[in-house]
Design an enzyme around this catalytic site. Sequence first.
Site, PDB file in Angstrom:
ATOM      1  CD  GLU A  77      15.221 -20.170  38.805  1.00 63.37           C
ATOM      2  OE1 GLU A  77      15.744 -18.719  39.394  1.00 63.37           O
ATOM      3  OE2 GLU A  77      15.161 -20.876  39.968  1.00 63.37           O
ATOM      4  CG  ASP A  78      18.286 -15.169  37.625  1.00 65.97           C
ATOM      5  OD1 ASP A  78      18.081 -16.129  37.998  1.00 65.97           O
ATOM      6  OD2 ASP A  78      17.594 -14.269  37.179  1.00 65.97           O
ATOM      7  CG  ASP A  81      21.076 -16.479  46.320  1.00 66.97           C
ATOM      8  OD1 ASP A  81      22.037 -16.677  47.285  1.00 66.97           O
ATOM      9  OD2 ASP A  81      20.521 -15.164  46.959  1.00 66.97           O
ATOM     10  CG  PHE A 130      24.873  -8.590  44.144  1.00 66.51           C
ATOM     11  CD1 PHE A 130      23.879  -9.695  44.469  1.00 66.51           C
ATOM     12  CD2 PHE A 130      24.900  -7.961  43.654  1.00 66.51           C
ATOM     13  CE1 PHE A 130      22.383  -9.102  43.736  1.00 66.51           C
ATOM     14  CE2 PHE A 130      23.429  -7.061  42.275  1.00 66.51           C
ATOM     15  CZ  PHE A 130      22.545  -8.049  43.610  1.00 66.51           C
ATOM     16  CB  VAL A 131      26.667 -11.725  40.320  1.00 66.74           C
ATOM     17  CG1 VAL A 131      28.557 -12.829  40.171  1.00 66.74           C
ATOM     18  CG2 VAL A 131      26.065 -13.017  40.431  1.00 66.74           C
ATOM     19  CG  ASP A 137      17.862  -7.098  38.035  1.00 65.50           C
ATOM     20  OD1 ASP A 137      17.572  -8.143  38.489  1.00 65.50           O
ATOM     21  OD2 ASP A 137      17.302  -6.736  38.322  1.00 65.50           O
ATOM     22  NE  ARG A 143      16.496  -7.831  33.947  1.00 57.96           N
ATOM     23  CZ  ARG A 143      16.179  -8.255  34.828  1.00 57.96           C
ATOM     24  NH1 ARG A 143      16.508  -9.316  35.231  1.00 57.96           N
ATOM     25  NH2 ARG A 143      15.224  -7.770  35.929  1.00 57.96           N
TER      26      ARG A 143
HETATM   27  P1  5GP Z   1      16.195 -17.474  44.754  1.00 54.40           P
HETATM   28  O1  5GP Z   1      16.914 -17.062  46.388  1.00 54.40           O
HETATM   29  O2  5GP Z   1      15.149 -17.968  44.539  1.00 54.40           O
HETATM   30  O3  5GP Z   1      17.275 -19.015  44.713  1.00 54.40           O
HETATM   31  O4  5GP Z   1      16.439 -17.123  43.750  1.00 54.40           O
HETATM   32  C1  5GP Z   1      15.588 -15.565  43.733  1.00 54.40           C
HETATM   33  C2  5GP Z   1      16.281 -14.352  42.351  1.00 54.40           C
HETATM   34  O5  5GP Z   1      17.297 -14.166  43.051  1.00 54.40           O
HETATM   35  C3  5GP Z   1      17.302 -15.197  41.268  1.00 54.40           C
HETATM   36  O6  5GP Z   1      16.072 -15.754  40.268  1.00 54.40           O
HETATM   37  C4  5GP Z   1      17.891 -13.611  41.371  1.00 54.40           C
HETATM   38  O7  5GP Z   1      17.327 -12.377  40.261  1.00 54.40           O
HETATM   39  C5  5GP Z   1      17.732 -12.789  42.650  1.00 54.40           C
HETATM   40  N1  5GP Z   1      18.906 -12.912  42.941  1.00 54.40           N
HETATM   41  C6  5GP Z   1      20.274 -13.839  43.688  1.00 54.40           C
HETATM   42  N2  5GP Z   1      20.980 -13.883  43.583  1.00 54.40           N
HETATM   43  C7  5GP Z   1      21.210 -13.191  42.897  1.00 54.40           C
HETATM   44  C8  5GP Z   1      23.115 -12.549  42.636  1.00 54.40           C
HETATM   45  O8  5GP Z   1      23.833 -12.143  43.119  1.00 54.40           O
HETATM   46  N3  5GP Z   1      22.987 -11.415  41.983  1.00 54.40           N
HETATM   47  C9  5GP Z   1      21.960 -10.485  41.567  1.00 54.40           C
HETATM   48  N4  5GP Z   1      21.713  -9.396  40.114  1.00 54.40           N
HETATM   49  N5  5GP Z   1      20.334 -11.129  41.334  1.00 54.40           N
HETATM   50  C10 5GP Z   1      20.268 -12.746  42.224  1.00 54.40           C
END
Ligand code: 5GP
Length: 170
Positions: A77-78, A81, A130-131, A137, A143
Amino acid sequence: MVERLAAEVSADHADGVLLAGVLRGSVPFLADLARAMSIRSRIDFLAIAPYSPGTGRVRLLKDLDLDIGGRDVVIVEDIVDTGLTSEFLCAQLSRRNPRNLSVCTFVDRPARRAAPLEPDYVGIEIPEEFVVGYGLDYEGRYRNLPVLATANSAVLKEDPDAYVAALYRF
Ligand code: 5GP
């Protein structure tokens, strides 16, 4: 950081591993991770539809092509969150009887966690910022930045291209 993660993943999977990258944010990280590992690896990808905040709904858009039965699988995963994406993917993939299933994320932001999900391998833990960059992206932009950068989401909401002039040379 990637070298440390690659060493950790390699040490835990002597028989090799299948890296399951979550499109599209994990691509730069997965490419670096795979090349830094000292074990045999296969690479595959899946994609999920973004959930609308509040509903917690996640949907599989593209499935893995490879069979994961009996294999050691690491979801790459990137960022983790809320954890809803990883939780959903772990539930889906564990039904296919992998020998072992774990989650490796470049960024972890535990402050907003909504699912009881702790990634097994974490590059960096960040606070509520936020990153963008290194795969992450904002509306398809940023990206390909080679670094992870904090961004003001209020500014981006106003103008998604707000940081483009400062970050890219034309
Ligand atoms: P989850 O909330 O399901 O753990 O993450 C869902 C997706 O939200 C991540 O895979 C990512 O693509 C996007 N995301 C969450 N936080 C950030 C952030 O700080 N920056 C960016 N660019 N995308 C985020």
